[in-house]
Design an enzyme around this catalytic site. Structure first.
Site, PDB file in Angstrom:
ATOM      1  N   HIS A  29      41.164  37.342  48.564  1.00 41.37           N
ATOM      2  CA  HIS A  29      42.464  37.226  47.914  1.00 41.37           C
ATOM      3  C   HIS A  29      42.367  37.719  46.475  1.00 41.37           C
ATOM      4  CE1 HIS A  29      45.685  34.569  45.948  1.00 41.37           C
ATOM      5  NE2 HIS A  29      46.342  35.422  46.712  1.00 41.37           N
ATOM      6  N   GLU A  56      42.729  41.774  49.730  1.00 46.76           N
ATOM      7  CA  GLU A  56      44.135  41.827  49.337  1.00 46.76           C
ATOM      8  C   GLU A  56      44.215  42.094  47.842  1.00 46.76           C
ATOM      9  OE1 GLU A  56      47.853  39.497  47.913  1.00 46.76           O
ATOM     10  OE2 GLU A  56      45.773  39.350  47.295  1.00 46.76           O
ATOM     11  N   ASP A  58      47.597  42.939  44.576  1.00 44.64           N
ATOM     12  CA  ASP A  58      49.036  43.027  44.299  1.00 44.64           C
ATOM     13  C   ASP A  58      49.348  44.280  43.484  1.00 44.64           C
ATOM     14  OD1 ASP A  58      49.638  40.142  45.172  1.00 44.64           O
ATOM     15  OD2 ASP A  58      48.084  39.862  43.660  1.00 44.64           O
ATOM     16  N   HIS A  71      49.036  40.775  39.542  1.00 44.24           N
ATOM     17  CA  HIS A  71      49.830  39.783  40.291  1.00 44.24           C
ATOM     18  C   HIS A  71      51.150  39.435  39.617  1.00 44.24           C
ATOM     19  CE1 HIS A  71      51.108  35.688  41.416  1.00 44.24           C
ATOM     20  NE2 HIS A  71      50.689  36.017  42.613  1.00 44.24           N
ATOM     21  N   GLU A 130      49.789  44.130  48.574  1.00 49.82           N
ATOM     22  CA  GLU A 130      51.002  43.314  48.448  1.00 49.82           C
ATOM     23  C   GLU A 130      51.920  43.932  47.401  1.00 49.82           C
ATOM     24  OE1 GLU A 130      50.857  39.040  47.659  1.00 49.82           O
ATOM     25  OE2 GLU A 130      53.029  39.078  47.310  1.00 49.82           O
TER      26      GLU A 130
HETATM   27  O1  G3P Z   1      48.027  37.151  50.617  1.00 48.79           O
HETATM   28  C1  G3P Z   1      49.281  36.649  50.257  1.00 48.79           C
HETATM   29  C2  G3P Z   1      49.249  35.962  48.952  1.00 48.79           C
HETATM   30  O2  G3P Z   1      48.557  36.752  48.036  1.00 48.79           O
HETATM   31  C3  G3P Z   1      50.631  35.648  48.459  1.00 48.79           C
HETATM   32  O3  G3P Z   1      50.616  34.880  47.298  1.00 48.79           O
HETATM   33  O4  G3P Z   1      51.133  34.632  44.913  1.00 48.79           O
HETATM   34  O5  G3P Z   1      48.807  34.999  45.618  1.00 48.79           O
HETATM   35  O6  G3P Z   1      50.447  36.852  45.741  1.00 48.79           O
HETATM   36  P1  G3P Z   1      50.234  35.386  45.844  1.00 48.79           P
HETATM   37 CA    CA Z   2      49.080  38.517  46.603  1.00 52.68          CA
END
Ligand code: G3P
Ligand code: CA
Length: 266
Positions: A29, A56, A58, A71, A130
């Site tokens: 993450h 993952e 963002d 993020h 994301e």
């Molecule tokens: O993998 C999904 C997750 O990353 C969504 O929450 O706030 O960490 O982007 P966030």
């Molecule tokens: Ca995310």
């Protein structure tokens, strides 16, 4: 060696191999973000070192139309200076330090671009991109993914904004895209409601918060029976991970990919 003994040894070896390799996909993450500064090249490289199956991160669109990995909508939390990403150029954002908040050893890490993150992905691994802004990011994302060395199956797009998933599936139907939904609110959506929306936007599946009070085996079965993939986030607790696997999760996003893999192999 007798045939019975040989068969027993094969059985034992298979059992051990099975135990060492959890069937679920383990996704870092924001990279291996428990250990390294989230959403940096250092964090994604550490996720690969920790043998994550995927990682993952963002993305946001900058003022000058580039895709940068972060993020939050502003740089305050992870880079000190308070700049709104959508109002800043890539050059301005690249002058910031996105590593030192996590510790002196990470000083000098830049906010990465999408292509820098994609360039780290080893053969056989994949990324979850994301999209934190709106569908306006999709054409540039599509361009950067196509210009990268990655095969289509190595990228997966996720977003809370259903319009982003719909736009992604229109622009690149072969790219796996999952709709992100939190089940943790007071009145979470039902499996039926989520399935209907996922079908409408042509999502390949649902990427749900790991909320065991809602996401149980019956919920998971409905999603799978509808032909949708079922992924979950963000799980740093081995008992919760086991509950999510029992509920049908095929992919688990975690801040601690190396640790979670080891725990699940026990
Ligand atoms: O993998 C999904 C997750 O990353 C969504 O929450 O706030 O960490 O982007 P966030
Ligand atoms: Ca995310």
């Amino acid at each position: 060696m007798t045939r019975t003994l040989a068969a027993l040894m094969t059985l034992l070896a298979t059992g051990i191999a099975g135990a060492a390799e959890p069937k679920v996909e383990i996704v870092g993450h924001r990279g291996a973000s428990f250990d390294a500064p989230e959403n940096t090249v250092a964090a994604i490289k550490l996720a690969w070192e920790q043998k994550a199956d995927a990682s993952e991160f963002d993305i946001y669109l900058t003022k000058d139309g580039k895709l940068v990995v972060i993020h939050d909508a502003t740089t305050k939390r992870t880079a000190g200076t308070d700049l709104k990403v959508a109002d800043s150029t890539l050059k301005e954002l690249r002058e910031l330090d996105a590593g030192k908040w996590k510790g002196a050893k990470w000083a000098g890490e830049k906010l990465p671009t999408l292509d820098e993150m994609l360039a780290t992905v080893p053969d056989g691994k994949r990324v979850f991109i994301e999209v934190k802004c709106g569908p306006e990011a999709v054409p540039e994302m599509d361009r950067v993914i196509k210009a990268s060395k990655l095969k289509p199956e190595q990228t997966c797009v996720i977003a809370f904004n259903a319009d982003v998933i719909a736009a992604t599936k229109r622009a690149c139907p072969d790219l796996q895209s999952l709709w992100l939904v939190s089940l943790s609110g007071k009145k979470p959506k039902t499996a039926e409601e989520l399935i209907a929306k996922a079908k409408e936007i042509k999502a390949d599946g649902l990427d749900l918060s790991a909320t065991p009070a809602v996401l149980d085996a019956a919920f998971g079965k409905k999603v799978k029976d509808a032909g949708l993939k079922l992924y979950v986030w963000t799980v740093d607790d081995v008992e919760l991970a086991k509950k999510m696997i029992a509920a049908g999760a095929e992919s688990i996003t975690t801040n601690k990919p190396g640790w979670l893999r080891e725990q699940l192999a026990k």
